[in-house]
Design a protein around this motif. Structure first.
Motif, mmCIF file in Angstrom:
data_model
loop_
_atom_site.group_PDB
_atom_site.id
_atom_site.type_symbol
_atom_site.label_atom_id
_atom_site.label_comp_id
_atom_site.label_asym_id
_atom_site.label_seq_id
_atom_site.Cartn_x
_atom_site.Cartn_y
_atom_site.Cartn_z
ATOM 1 N N ASP A 27 -22.545 136.462 15.173
ATOM 2 C CA ASP A 27 -22.325 135.764 13.904
ATOM 3 C C ASP A 27 -21.937 136.739 12.797
ATOM 4 N N TRP A 30 -22.925 124.452 23.179
ATOM 5 C CA TRP A 30 -24.248 123.954 23.581
ATOM 6 C C TRP A 30 -24.051 122.966 24.722
ATOM 7 N N VAL A 42 -19.253 128.897 19.847
ATOM 8 C CA VAL A 42 -20.610 128.636 20.325
ATOM 9 C C VAL A 42 -20.608 127.279 21.013
ATOM 10 N N ARG A 93 -26.813 136.660 19.667
ATOM 11 C CA ARG A 93 -26.047 135.655 18.930
ATOM 12 C C ARG A 93 -25.953 136.021 17.453
ATOM 13 N N ARG A 141 -14.891 133.091 16.803
ATOM 14 C CA ARG A 141 -16.292 132.937 17.228
ATOM 15 C C ARG A 141 -16.444 131.533 17.791
ATOM 16 N N ALA A 174 -22.286 131.899 23.458
ATOM 17 C CA ALA A 174 -21.558 132.362 22.277
ATOM 18 C C ALA A 174 -20.591 133.469 22.666
ATOM 19 N N GLU A 192 -27.318 127.888 24.955
ATOM 20 C CA GLU A 192 -26.036 128.083 24.295
ATOM 21 C C GLU A 192 -25.255 129.243 24.902
#
Length: 206
Positions: A39, A101, A99, A35, A97, A86, A84
């Motif tokens: 990022d 949850w 992400v 992850r 990007r 991603a 999560e």
């Protein structure tokens, strides 16, 4: 203890691109996660200035099967763990990007692009149809979930389905249930009401 040495920021000549003013270094070691790599890579085009426009959208009530990607996106990286999911994706003039949850049914989608119009267009396409209707208000309790982000602690409120006390009373020991009988029998004015009409959350949220 000596204080950190301060280095003044020296602006370049007129017309100098901002990314040329400071060194840009990204290092990866065994303490970083997949992850973390996503990022860092997601910011590459924004930092270099090839995609100088960015937009971010935070979502609630996200569907479990949400891809959070626009049609035709090329997925460059994907990282999934227990909490999560991603993704890093790209297209003509943009980088995305996302992400997700699943446990909290929340997500964030960020897009960098060559123009503000393109970033808005891609992010709108990526989140279209990715959320579901929240539970009816009469069957839900508003709760706030705190999480750590790059901008510090963040609170995300969302409705949680809550059944009537009579449906979950058997989950509690007799002494605890008796105390909750008294608690749920008090309304906002402080007067007693029938306990079976007062919804509360199950024990794991109390």
């Amino acid at each position: 203890m000596r204080s950190p040495r301060q280095f003044p920021l020296r602006l370049g000549a007129p017309g100098t691109e901002p990314e040329a003013l400071l060194p840009i270094v990204v290092t990866v070691d065994d303490a970083d996660s997949p992850r973390d790599v996503i990022d860092a890579l997601a910011l590459t085009s924004f930092v270099t200035g090839t995609q100088p426009h960015a937009a971010t959208k935070d979502l609630n009530n996200v569907r479990d099967d949400a891809t959070l990607l626009p049609p035709g996106a090329l997925v460059l990286r994907k990282a999934i763990n227990e909490t999560e999911r991603a993704s890093l994706a790209a297209g003509d003039g943009w980088t995305l990007r996302a992400v997700h949850w699943p446990r909290s049914k929340t997500a964030t989608v960020s897009v960098t692009a060559t123009s503000a119009e393109l970033s808005d267009e891609i992010i709108a396409s990526a989140v279209d149809g990715m959320t579901e209707e929240p539970p009816p208000l009469e069957k839900a309790v508003s709760m706030g979930f705190w999480y750590a982000s790059a901008n510090g602690p963040q609170r995300n409120p969302r409705p949680i389905t809550a059944g009537p006390w009579s449906d979950i009373r058997s989950n509690y020991a007799r002494g605890a249930a008796a105390q909750f009988d008294r608690l749920v029998g008090v309304d906002r004015d402080g007067s007693d009401t029938a306990v079976e009409h007062e919804p509360v959350l199950s024990g794991q949220y109390l």
